[in-house]
Scaffold this active site. Structure first.
Site, short mmCIF file in Angstrom:
data_model
loop_
_atom_site.label_atom_id
_atom_site.label_comp_id
_atom_site.label_asym_id
_atom_site.label_seq_id
_atom_site.Cartn_x
_atom_site.Cartn_y
_atom_site.Cartn_z
N HIS A 230 0.87 -1.18 0.00
CA HIS A 230 0.00 0.00 0.00
C HIS A 230 0.90 1.23 0.00
O HIS A 230 1.56 1.52 1.00
CB HIS A 230 -0.93 -0.01 1.22
CG HIS A 230 -1.96 -1.08 1.17
ND1 HIS A 230 -2.49 -1.68 2.30
CD2 HIS A 230 -2.57 -1.67 0.11
CE1 HIS A 230 -3.37 -2.60 1.93
NE2 HIS A 230 -3.43 -2.61 0.62
N GLU A 233 1.38 4.03 2.79
CA GLU A 233 1.73 3.61 4.15
C GLU A 233 3.25 3.71 4.32
O GLU A 233 3.96 2.72 4.48
CB GLU A 233 1.19 2.21 4.40
CG GLU A 233 -0.34 2.19 4.37
CD GLU A 233 -0.96 0.81 4.55
OE1 GLU A 233 -0.22 -0.15 4.82
OE2 GLU A 233 -2.20 0.70 4.40
N HIS A 328 2.87 -2.94 7.17
CA HIS A 328 1.87 -1.94 6.81
C HIS A 328 1.89 -0.80 7.82
O HIS A 328 2.59 -0.86 8.83
CB HIS A 328 0.47 -2.56 6.79
CG HIS A 328 0.23 -3.51 5.66
ND1 HIS A 328 -0.58 -3.22 4.59
CD2 HIS A 328 0.72 -4.75 5.43
CE1 HIS A 328 -0.60 -4.24 3.75
NE2 HIS A 328 0.19 -5.19 4.24
N GLU A 401 1.60 -4.18 11.60
CA GLU A 401 1.04 -2.83 11.46
C GLU A 401 1.76 -1.88 12.41
O GLU A 401 2.13 -2.27 13.53
CB GLU A 401 -0.45 -2.84 11.80
CG GLU A 401 -1.31 -3.69 10.89
CD GLU A 401 -1.78 -2.94 9.65
OE1 GLU A 401 -1.37 -1.76 9.47
OE2 GLU A 401 -2.56 -3.51 8.87
#
Length: 494
Positions: A230, A233, A328, A401
């Site tokens: 992504h 990010e 991420h 994350e």
């Protein structure tokens, strides 16, 4: 030549829709409504036509207020989060309010104190705006969309100011970083081009390990790490760089890890999206992290290349693919945390919890309580879910994350905003945790000459992990998989 700004759209007109945004603004000068004279200082010039830039439209609300529209991801109007633009031709002491008016998400860390980043020509280090100058609210003037407004005072007329959602990390910066590592000619660092994106940008694959582990016929324990699937990010790249910097260092732990493991790292899976300033999608509008089940070699070439390599390693009897970690950044939660998979086998499920528990001991910003294990249908096409179903019980797949904004240290309620260095430190701690997982402490203790610590860090208390139940002797060695299935207030300087 700079264009004059449009007048504000009339109530009820479609001009305010995102459909009117076709690309990034380019040296776009905003004049007061009805002004016909020569451009003057204070007539702001907005620009986002640069690498990773994003600003689709500017509407002047008044002399002191501007509505700013995020350009949607290319070929996908659903995603509007990342912004990155410059402002110049300012007047000293000029005060403005910028309203980012078309976020595609309603929940945001802006509700919890997050603030945009700013830097300028004379102050090139990114800083966060003071949270007291930032407001996030639902606005009736913008179809009840959520709006993030921030007040700012320009103080140096010759400066160009740049604003961004989070610390940018561009494709070009990444290439320069890898070029600098390659020039060091380390015999345990290997860089290859695994493929190319649709726009012919490189898909880099790094291998970090002792050369002995790569000799023909050698058995390999592989840790596979990916990042930036992504593109918006950006913290993912800083964490990834922290992992790489630690693994190639002469730290005793890094040397032990290189002897025992083979690290395969693809730090930028979506180079086109990164270059274009997208938040979530590729050039063609695909969320690549939903296409692991059947990636197309022409529509998702980088994903296709990585998947083919992983399957090839999985089918090699000499290779044990032990970990897959996809990095991420999260837009609504604090801290670092992980997502893992759900398994019917209770023993496998419990063993999967070991690594995040150990990481929680090593990294003050990592939260095990926020870590969760799931198999939501909407996540079926992610790397974690797909590979968790493909690989056998000796392999563990995680999404790592990290918050776009901050972390909260245990025993405290105050949020500590992340810096670039703090993101990289999390990466170093991810790498260190493999030492505990594989119980390699004795290998480190054999190092005769003590090596300097990285960046004056305090040495962590390396202890053998205390493991109970089905996982008690798991990290000693996996069975053959084939045999069984610190911030300053920016208001002081700006």
């Amino acid at each position: 030549m700079a264009e004059r700004s449009q007048t504000a759209p009339e109530a009820g007109s479609d001009v305010g829709n995102d459909d009117a945004i076709g690309g990034n603004v380019s040296k776009y000068m905003v004049f007061p409504t009805g002004y016909c004279g020569q451009p003057k200082k204070g007539h702001l010039i907005f620009d986002a036509c640069f690498e990773s830039g994003n600003l689709g439209r500017v509407d002047q609300v008044s002399e002191f207020e501007y509505d700013l529209f995020i350009r949607p991801d290319t070929c996908n109007p659903r995603f509007r989060v990342w912004f990155n633009f410059t402002v110049e031709n300012v007047k000293e002491s000029q005060r403005v309010i910028f309203n980012i008016v078309n976020f595609s998400k309603t929940k945001s860390l802006y509700r919890d104190g997050m603030a945009p980043m700013v830097k300028s020509t004379s102050r090139p280090k990114w800083q966060r705006l003071p949270p007291k100058n930032v407001y996030y609210y639902r606005c009736p003037d913008h179809r009840k969309n959520y709006v993030m407004s921030f007040a700012f005072c320009f103080d140096r007329e010759e400066d160009i100011y740049q604003f961004a959602y989070c610390y940018p990390y561009t494709y070009t910066r990444f290439q320069h970083y890898l070029d600098s590592l390659q020039k060091r000619n380390m015999d345990y660092f290997f860089r290859e081009q695994l493929g190319q994106s649709v726009q012919q940008r490189q898909l880099d694959l790094l291998t970090i390990t002792s050369p002995d582990n790569l000799r023909e016929g050698a058995e390999q324990k592989v840790v596979f790490i990916t990042g930036r699937v992504h593109p918006g990010e950006t913290p993912s790249s800083f964490v990834c760089q922290g992992i790489i910097d630690f693994l190639i260092s002469q730290h005793p732990i890094a040397r032990a890890l290189r002897e025992h493991l083979v690290f395969k790292i693809a730090p930028m899976l979506n180079p086109d999206g990164v270059y274009l300033g997208n938040y979530r999608c590729s050039l063609m509008g695909f969320d690549l992290n939903r296409h692991w089940l059947d990636p197309s070699p022409w529509a998702h070439p980088t994903l296709h290349g990585v998947k083919q390599l992983i399957i090839q390693m999985y089918n090699d009897p000499k290779t044990s693919l032990e970990f897959y970690i996809d990095i991420h950044a999260h837009s609504t939660m604090m801290n670092g945390f992980m997502y893992g998979n759900v398994f019917e086998d209770e023993g496998r499920f419990q063993r999967q919890a070991i690594f995040p528990k150990l990481l929680c001991q090593n990294a003050e910003d990592f939260s095990y309580s926020s870590t969760s294990f799931n198999r939501d249908a909407v996540k079926a096409g992610t790397g974690r879910r797909f590979l968790g179903g493909l690989l056998d019980h000796t392999s563990y797949c995680y999404t790592l994350e990290v918050s776009f904004y901050s972390y909260i240290i245990g025993g405290s309620t105050a949020a500590v905003p992340y810096t670039e260095e703090a993101y990289m430190k999390l990466g170093r701690n991810v790498a260190r945790t493999f030492l505990d997982y594989y119980r390699l402490n004795p290998m480190v203790e054999k190092v005769a000459i003590p090596m300097p610590r990285l960046r004056n860090e305090k040495p962590p208390p390396y202890k053998y992990p205390l493991l109970r139940g089905p996982a008690s002797n798991y990290p000693n060695g996996k069975r053959d998989k084939k045999s069984s299935v610190n911030h300053k207030d920016p208001s002081n300087s700006f």
